[in-house]
Design a protein around this motif. Sequence first.
Motif, PDB file in Angstrom:
ATOM      1  N   ALA A 100       0.959  -1.173  -0.133  1.00 41.88           N
ATOM      2  CA  ALA A 100      -0.051  -0.014  -0.162  1.00 41.88           C
ATOM      3  C   ALA A 100       0.910   1.153  -0.030  1.00 41.88           C
ATOM      4  CB  ALA A 100      -0.849   0.267   1.122  1.00 41.88           C
ATOM      5  N   SER A 101       0.424   2.323  -0.729  1.00 43.37           N
ATOM      6  CA  SER A 101       0.955   3.504  -0.469  1.00 43.37           C
ATOM      7  C   SER A 101      -0.279   4.659  -0.238  1.00 43.37           C
ATOM      8  CB  SER A 101       1.468   3.858  -2.011  1.00 43.37           C
ATOM      9  OG  SER A 101       1.764   5.317  -2.065  1.00 43.37           O
ATOM     10  N   VAL A 102       0.063   5.072   1.079  1.00 43.36           N
ATOM     11  CA  VAL A 102      -0.901   6.229   1.336  1.00 43.36           C
ATOM     12  C   VAL A 102      -0.396   7.274   1.812  1.00 43.36           C
ATOM     13  CG1 VAL A 102      -2.553   6.617   3.480  1.00 43.36           C
ATOM     14  CG2 VAL A 102      -1.910   4.070   2.749  1.00 43.36           C
ATOM     15  N   GLN A 103      -1.108   8.478   1.103  1.00 45.15           N
ATOM     16  CA  GLN A 103      -0.666   9.887   1.306  1.00 45.15           C
ATOM     17  C   GLN A 103      -1.799  10.803   1.698  1.00 45.15           C
ATOM     18  OE1 GLN A 103       1.132  11.394  -2.252  1.00 45.15           O
ATOM     19  NE2 GLN A 103       1.114  13.858  -1.185  1.00 45.15           N
ATOM     20  N   ASN A 104      -1.529  11.526   2.728  1.00 39.42           N
ATOM     21  CA  ASN A 104      -2.624  12.541   3.101  1.00 39.42           C
ATOM     22  C   ASN A 104      -4.054  11.855   3.337  1.00 39.42           C
ATOM     23  OD1 ASN A 104      -3.596  14.850   4.181  1.00 39.42           O
ATOM     24  ND2 ASN A 104      -3.785  15.846   2.152  1.00 39.42           N
ATOM     25  N   GLU A 109      -9.665   5.685   7.552  1.00 37.14           N
ATOM     26  CA  GLU A 109     -10.018   5.417   6.269  1.00 37.14           C
ATOM     27  C   GLU A 109      -9.057   4.093   5.784  1.00 37.14           C
ATOM     28  OE1 GLU A 109     -10.574   8.314   2.957  1.00 37.14           O
ATOM     29  OE2 GLU A 109     -11.248   9.511   4.417  1.00 37.14           O
ATOM     30  N   PHE A 110      -7.816   4.225   5.874  1.00 41.35           N
ATOM     31  CA  PHE A 110      -6.818   3.269   5.618  1.00 41.35           C
ATOM     32  C   PHE A 110      -6.893   1.805   6.359  1.00 41.35           C
ATOM     33  CE2 PHE A 110      -2.777   0.944   6.650  1.00 41.35           C
ATOM     34  CZ  PHE A 110      -2.897   0.474   5.344  1.00 41.35           C
ATOM     35  N   PHE A 111      -7.379   2.080   7.560  1.00 40.80           N
ATOM     36  CA  PHE A 111      -7.590   1.105   8.548  1.00 40.80           C
ATOM     37  C   PHE A 111      -8.866   0.215   8.202  1.00 40.80           C
ATOM     38  CE2 PHE A 111      -8.987  -1.314  12.234  1.00 40.80           C
ATOM     39  CZ  PHE A 111      -8.014  -2.217  12.676  1.00 40.80           C
ATOM     40  N   PHE A 112      -9.862   1.055   7.668  1.00 45.59           N
ATOM     41  CA  PHE A 112     -11.297   0.653   7.285  1.00 45.59           C
ATOM     42  C   PHE A 112     -11.067  -0.551   6.246  1.00 45.59           C
ATOM     43  CE2 PHE A 112     -14.808   0.153   4.575  1.00 45.59           C
ATOM     44  CZ  PHE A 112     -15.864  -0.138   5.591  1.00 45.59           C
ATOM     45  N   GLN A 113      -9.889   0.044   5.254  1.00 46.54           N
ATOM     46  CA  GLN A 113      -9.701  -0.875   3.981  1.00 46.54           C
ATOM     47  C   GLN A 113      -8.868  -2.017   4.535  1.00 46.54           C
ATOM     48  OE1 GLN A 113     -10.399  -0.386   0.637  1.00 46.54           O
ATOM     49  NE2 GLN A 113     -11.793   1.049   1.582  1.00 46.54           N
ATOM     50  N   LEU A 114      -7.827  -2.057   5.577  1.00 49.10           N
ATOM     51  CA  LEU A 114      -7.164  -3.145   6.065  1.00 49.10           C
ATOM     52  C   LEU A 114      -8.172  -4.339   6.720  1.00 49.10           C
ATOM     53  CD1 LEU A 114      -4.106  -1.970   8.085  1.00 49.10           C
ATOM     54  CD2 LEU A 114      -4.207  -3.461   6.231  1.00 49.10           C
ATOM     55  N   VAL A 127      -8.628  -4.291  15.272  1.00 48.61           N
ATOM     56  CA  VAL A 127      -9.140  -3.425  15.737  1.00 48.61           C
ATOM     57  C   VAL A 127      -7.974  -2.155  16.022  1.00 48.61           C
ATOM     58  CG1 VAL A 127     -10.117  -2.363  18.180  1.00 48.61           C
ATOM     59  CG2 VAL A 127     -10.761  -4.515  17.319  1.00 48.61           C
ATOM     60  N   ASN A 128      -8.485  -0.964  15.391  1.00 52.84           N
ATOM     61  CA  ASN A 128      -7.746   0.296  15.591  1.00 52.84           C
ATOM     62  C   ASN A 128      -7.695   0.605  16.980  1.00 52.84           C
ATOM     63  OD1 ASN A 128      -6.378   2.697  15.468  1.00 52.84           O
ATOM     64  ND2 ASN A 128      -7.521   3.299  13.700  1.00 52.84           N
ATOM     65  N   GLU A 129      -6.593   0.562  17.767  1.00 56.12           N
ATOM     66  CA  GLU A 129      -6.493   1.098  19.155  1.00 56.12           C
ATOM     67  C   GLU A 129      -5.387   2.408  19.202  1.00 56.12           C
ATOM     68  OE1 GLU A 129      -6.144  -1.914  21.940  1.00 56.12           O
ATOM     69  OE2 GLU A 129      -8.403  -2.317  21.827  1.00 56.12           O
ATOM     70  N   THR A 133      -6.036  10.354  15.048  1.00 58.79           N
ATOM     71  CA  THR A 133      -7.182  10.981  14.112  1.00 58.79           C
ATOM     72  C   THR A 133      -6.725  11.638  12.776  1.00 58.79           C
ATOM     73  OG1 THR A 133      -7.404  12.838  15.595  1.00 58.79           O
ATOM     74  CG2 THR A 133      -8.892  11.045  16.397  1.00 58.79           C
ATOM     75  N   GLY A 134      -5.661  12.092  12.725  1.00 61.02           N
ATOM     76  CA  GLY A 134      -5.068  12.616  11.552  1.00 61.02           C
ATOM     77  C   GLY A 134      -4.875  11.878  10.299  1.00 61.02           C
ATOM     78  N   ALA A 135      -4.363  12.607   9.280  1.00 61.12           N
ATOM     79  CA  ALA A 135      -4.070  12.066   8.058  1.00 61.12           C
ATOM     80  C   ALA A 135      -2.894  11.549   8.218  1.00 61.12           C
ATOM     81  CB  ALA A 135      -4.222  12.939   6.938  1.00 61.12           C
ATOM     82  N   VAL A 136      -2.324  10.413   7.298  1.00 62.34           N
ATOM     83  CA  VAL A 136      -1.053   9.856   7.536  1.00 62.34           C
ATOM     84  C   VAL A 136      -0.494   9.704   5.779  1.00 62.34           C
ATOM     85  CG1 VAL A 136      -1.720   8.597   9.475  1.00 62.34           C
ATOM     86  CG2 VAL A 136      -2.012   7.599   7.423  1.00 62.34           C
TER      87      VAL A 136
END
Length: 177
Positions: A100-104, A109-114, A127-129, A133-136
């Motif tokens: 994966a390549s994730v920008q901003n 959102e990325f975790f939901f795809q995972l 589970v995301n713990e 809350t920010g963009a990555v």
Amino acid sequence: DNQIIYEVKDKDALNPKLTREQYETWVKSNSYCYELIVPASKSDEAFRHMQQDLKRYFPQYDVRVENRKTKYLALVRTSSRDKIKTAGGRKSMNISGVGASVQNVPLSEFFFQLQVIQMQKSPIPVVNETGYTGAVDMELPTSLSDYQLLNKELKKYDLQFVEKEKELEMIVFRDAI
């Protein structure tokens, strides 16, 4: 699948273990299409109506959401250093079978795809713990469905999947009495 519990006599009636060809045949005689359209003024009642319809059409089952103590994979931060904060720019997320390549993109959102696509076959919930809350921005050149391989790449971002145990909401199917 990893947040569904079958407490029924015939689990295969609900979740058969079949080859792709067998499954295609099984689906033709065991699947249903359901659509519920309600006026906007009744939208807050749609979920309740759907539940009532399912009880009517499948009276042989009792289905509930219950809290159950279970093992799960938690994505956690391993330090307080922020190694994933985006540098900004165009929002993009490219996910394939090799990474994966994730920008901003918000981590959620990325975790939901995972959770829903890449790790859907995990035998335990994911589970995301992180509390993030920010963009990555992240580059993960590895299989996203194998958390041990993924952990090797997440390490550079001070992230890791760890096995934990707690009560989680699970969907429980039972035979109706």
